[in-house]
Design an enzyme around this catalytic site. Structure first.
Site, mmCIF file in Angstrom:
data_model
loop_
_atom_site.group_PDB
_atom_site.id
_atom_site.type_symbol
_atom_site.label_atom_id
_atom_site.label_comp_id
_atom_site.label_asym_id
_atom_site.label_seq_id
_atom_site.Cartn_x
_atom_site.Cartn_y
_atom_site.Cartn_z
ATOM 1 N N LYS A 1 0.828 -1.214 0.000
ATOM 2 C CA LYS A 1 0.000 0.000 0.000
ATOM 3 C C LYS A 1 0.857 1.258 0.000
ATOM 4 O O LYS A 1 0.581 2.202 -0.723
ATOM 5 C CB LYS A 1 -0.879 0.018 1.247
ATOM 6 C CG LYS A 1 -2.116 -0.818 1.117
ATOM 7 C CD LYS A 1 -3.106 -0.487 2.226
ATOM 8 C CE LYS A 1 -4.187 -1.521 2.285
ATOM 9 N NZ LYS A 1 -4.854 -1.742 1.013
ATOM 10 N N GLU B 1 -4.082 8.112 6.927
ATOM 11 C CA GLU B 1 -4.730 8.925 5.906
ATOM 12 C C GLU B 1 -6.071 9.421 6.423
ATOM 13 O O GLU B 1 -6.554 8.964 7.461
ATOM 14 C CB GLU B 1 -4.866 8.142 4.582
ATOM 15 C CG GLU B 1 -5.751 6.928 4.656
ATOM 16 C CD GLU B 1 -5.788 6.136 3.342
ATOM 17 O OE1 GLU B 1 -4.753 6.032 2.652
ATOM 18 O OE2 GLU B 1 -6.870 5.621 3.019
ATOM 19 N N HIS C 1 -16.771 -4.682 4.117
ATOM 20 C CA HIS C 1 -15.770 -4.376 3.100
ATOM 21 C C HIS C 1 -15.628 -5.447 2.027
ATOM 22 O O HIS C 1 -14.666 -5.443 1.266
ATOM 23 C CB HIS C 1 -14.408 -4.048 3.723
ATOM 24 C CG HIS C 1 -14.443 -2.836 4.592
ATOM 25 N ND1 HIS C 1 -14.979 -1.642 4.161
ATOM 26 C CD2 HIS C 1 -14.063 -2.641 5.865
ATOM 27 C CE1 HIS C 1 -14.911 -0.762 5.133
ATOM 28 N NE2 HIS C 1 -14.370 -1.335 6.194
ATOM 29 N N ARG D 1 -5.250 -8.333 -11.460
ATOM 30 C CA ARG D 1 -5.819 -9.593 -11.931
ATOM 31 C C ARG D 1 -7.197 -9.347 -12.519
ATOM 32 O O ARG D 1 -7.719 -8.235 -12.459
ATOM 33 C CB ARG D 1 -5.974 -10.539 -10.753
ATOM 34 C CG ARG D 1 -6.794 -9.861 -9.653
ATOM 35 C CD ARG D 1 -7.218 -10.792 -8.564
ATOM 36 N NE ARG D 1 -7.493 -10.108 -7.323
ATOM 37 C CZ ARG D 1 -8.630 -9.500 -7.009
ATOM 38 N NH1 ARG D 1 -9.620 -9.474 -7.862
ATOM 39 N NH2 ARG D 1 -8.789 -8.909 -5.847
HETATM 40 P P1 ADP Z 1 -7.595 -3.727 1.898
HETATM 41 O O1 ADP Z 1 -6.569 -3.821 0.813
HETATM 42 O O2 ADP Z 1 -7.074 -4.170 3.240
HETATM 43 O O3 ADP Z 1 -8.915 -4.350 1.526
HETATM 44 P P2 ADP Z 1 -8.325 -1.008 1.112
HETATM 45 O O4 ADP Z 1 -7.351 0.100 1.213
HETATM 46 O O5 ADP Z 1 -8.618 -1.551 -0.235
HETATM 47 O O6 ADP Z 1 -7.854 -2.181 2.124
HETATM 48 O O7 ADP Z 1 -9.677 -0.582 1.801
HETATM 49 C C1 ADP Z 1 -10.716 -1.500 2.025
HETATM 50 C C2 ADP Z 1 -12.021 -0.771 2.214
HETATM 51 O O8 ADP Z 1 -11.943 0.092 3.360
HETATM 52 C C3 ADP Z 1 -12.377 0.154 1.065
HETATM 53 O O9 ADP Z 1 -13.079 -0.527 0.027
HETATM 54 C C4 ADP Z 1 -13.248 1.154 1.763
HETATM 55 O O10 ADP Z 1 -14.531 0.562 1.934
HETATM 56 C C5 ADP Z 1 -12.614 1.310 3.124
HETATM 57 N N1 ADP Z 1 -11.628 2.416 3.178
HETATM 58 C C6 ADP Z 1 -10.310 2.347 2.861
HETATM 59 N N2 ADP Z 1 -9.694 3.530 3.043
HETATM 60 C C7 ADP Z 1 -10.630 4.377 3.476
HETATM 61 C C8 ADP Z 1 -10.632 5.776 3.856
HETATM 62 N N3 ADP Z 1 -9.522 6.508 3.804
HETATM 63 N N4 ADP Z 1 -11.792 6.328 4.256
HETATM 64 C C9 ADP Z 1 -12.930 5.585 4.317
HETATM 65 N N5 ADP Z 1 -12.998 4.289 4.002
HETATM 66 C C10 ADP Z 1 -11.875 3.682 3.574
#
Ligand code: ADP
Length: 512
Positions: free
Chosen positions: A122, A206, A241, A298
């Site tokens: 990330k 963030e 999620h 993917r």
């Molecule tokens: P992972 O790779 O662990 O699944 P992500 O960064 O893709 O994590 O985030 C997963 C989910 O968390 C996103 O689809 C969203 O629903 C929520 N999310 C992630 N970052 C934020 C943020 N900064 N603010 C609000 N929701 C977030």
């Protein structure tokens, strides 16, 4: 990165279930021989029956079968496969596996190992995106060494904030923090979870966005320097999620926003020399700003909604690109036509907190008719195993507009018959009666909020017309003593009687 054109003759599918079936279909259409690996639990599964060649790869647990990367590559070499398609999950985003394929002269159908690795972290992908001018969620780009720094950064960003594991994935090591006094404990928890899950306790901060949408862009790159955007998917309907319903196009993305998000996604992909299919995920804020979240390197579960509205076949495209062919002209100017919705049918019981419902699928009848597509990995009589993802398959509908797609979804869910296990169908039926979903007013927390508040009314399981017949048949068996005499307590007899009764009911007129 330029790749000479090399016709694929045989491809090994390193996956199972519906995605293995999906890939085998494309291989047959392109007259490429399709081989699959299978675990002991999948010996008689649909992909094994459909494939030209099938090879056992180990016992049921994934670690001992579908995740045995080296053994799978060796098998590919042995059977003369030119390429491996990893599907999604398992080895699909494993840079070492992709590299191993390359080293053994087997084409990995996906991006380069370097692109996979860059997008796997990330913090690394966030840094690359900032350099490429791609908007990321406001916040830091370095790991946070201690609580003092965390306190200072969080104050700069402004609460609420989100702590995320640098090596994160699957929501692990992620913590929302709404108030300064909660930061210390969240920081400790995120670090220890990150360390336990990824062997790396680095976390960063963030801004936490309130009620954004999850919108993602399908991209496709070739080995001649071209990357295109094939439009967006709306994936805001998530439970914890995890996506449960996906649509294309998004009800809130107009052609101008689509163009801007598409261009940004292409820029993100080009920053890492991306080839083959991928998805750039964004959060769309309530003020219309969008922010890069991550790239999935993917084919996605939800790729069919893009196929339905573009008329393109993404697996065909993946195979052509892997052969070294340039992207065809018609991939460069793609506009969505109509509206597509996908629901993921899981073997889970929404009436009991989504408890797993594995077992034998005694009856399975997928809907048909106008605008309906089923991507399924299981047959009637097949088993949903506890060892793998409990998704039976996906039901996808297409309509000239969203309203028609919703009506078709309703009709298709009504036609769908699954007996023997519980599924998430009632959840989708409840959503179809929900005014916010019908209006397309979703955000990433909406489903969890509604479920927590008990705001979705799950329909009662349908009482089957044939149940009285089954009861009569069982009563007859019991009276005649056959059930008691049967060595397995009558389980087999019961199943056969249910089937017989059902056939009788079917012959008797309409099904519902
Ligand atoms: P992972 O790779 O662990 O699944 P992500 O960064 O893709 O994590 O985030 C997963 C989910 O968390 C996103 O689809 C969203 O629903 C929520 N999310 C992630 N970052 C934020 C943020 N900064 N603010 C609000 N929701 C977030």
């Amino acid at each position: 990165m330029e790749r000479p054109i090399r016709q694929l003759k045989k491809v090994l599918v390193a996956n199972r279930g519906e995605i293995a079936v999906r890939i085998l279909r494309a291989l047959r259409e392109l007259e490429i021989r399709g081989a699959v690996v299978y675990s002991e639990a999948d010996r008689t599964s649909l992909p094994v029956l459909m494939a030209d060649e099938a090879y056992p790869i180990g016992p049921a647990p994934s670690r001992e079968s579908y995740l045995r990367g080296e053994a799978i590559v060796e098998l590919a070499v042995q059977i003369g496969a030119d390429a491996i398609h990893p599907g999604y999950g398992f080895l699909a985003e494993n840079a070492d596996f992709a590299r191993h394929c390359e080293e053994r002269g087997v084409v990995f159908i996906g991006p380069s190992p370097a692109a996979i690795a860059a997008m796997g972290s990330k913090i690394e992908s966030r840094r690359l995106m900032i350099e490429a001018g791609v908007p990321v969620v406001p916040g830091g780009k370095d790991p946070i060494p201690d609580l003092e720094t965390a306190t200072q950064r969080a104050a700069e960003i402004g609460y609420p904030v989100m702590l995320k594991a640098a090596a994160g994935g699957g929501g692990k090591g992620m913590r929302r923090v709404h108030r300064a006094e909660d930061l210390a404990s969240a920081f400790r928890a995120a670090r220890s979870e990150a360390s336990a899950s990824f062997g790396d306790d680095a976390v960063y901060l963030e801004k936490f966005l309130e009620r954004p949408r999850h919108i993602e862009i399908q991209i496709l790159g070739d080995h001649h320097g071209s990357v295109v955007s094939l439009g967006e998917r709306e994936c805001s309907l998530q439970r914890r999620h995890q996506k449960v319903v996906e649509e294309a196009p998004s009800p809130v993305v107009d052609s101008e926003l689509r163009r801007r998000m598409g261009e940004t996604a292409v820029r993100a992909a080009q920053a890492v020399g991306y080839s083959n299919a991928g998805t750039v995920e964004f959060l769309l804020d309530t003020d219309g700003s969008f922010y890069f979240l991550e790239v999935n390197t993917r084919l996605q579960v939800e790729h069919p909604v893009t196929e339905m509205v573009t008329g393109l076949d993404l697996v065909w495209a993946q195979l052509h690109v892997a052969q070294g062919e340039p992207l065809p002209e018609d991939f460069f100017e793609v506009e969505p036509r109509g509206h597509a919705i996908e629901v993921r049918l899981y073997a889970e019981d929404p009436a009991r907190g989504f408890a797993p419902s594995p077992g034998v699928v005694e009856v399975l009848r997928w809907p048909e008719g106008p605008g309906v597509r089923n991507d399924c990995g299981i047959e009637e009589g097949g088993e949903v195993s506890i060892h793998y993802d409990p998704m039976l398959g996906k039901l996808i509908v297409w309509g000239a507009d969203r309203e028609q797609a919703l009506r078709r979804l309703d009709r298709a869910l009504h036609e769908l018959r699954v007996d023997g296990i519980r599924t998430t169908r009632p959840l989708f039926q409840a959503l179809l009666s929900d005014p916010d979903f019908r209006a397309g007013a979703m955000d990433i927390d909406m489903l969890d909020r509604k479920l927590a508040a008990g705001a979705l009314v799950l329909p009662q399981p349908r009482v089957e017309r044939d149940l009285p017949l089954v009861a009569a048949a069982l009563a007859h068996c019991e009276v005649s003593g056959r059930l008691a005499a049967d060595p397995d307590g009558g389980a087999d007899l019961r199943t056969r009687w249910r089937r017989r009764a059902r056939e009788a009911a079917r012959g008797g007129g309409t099904w519902n």
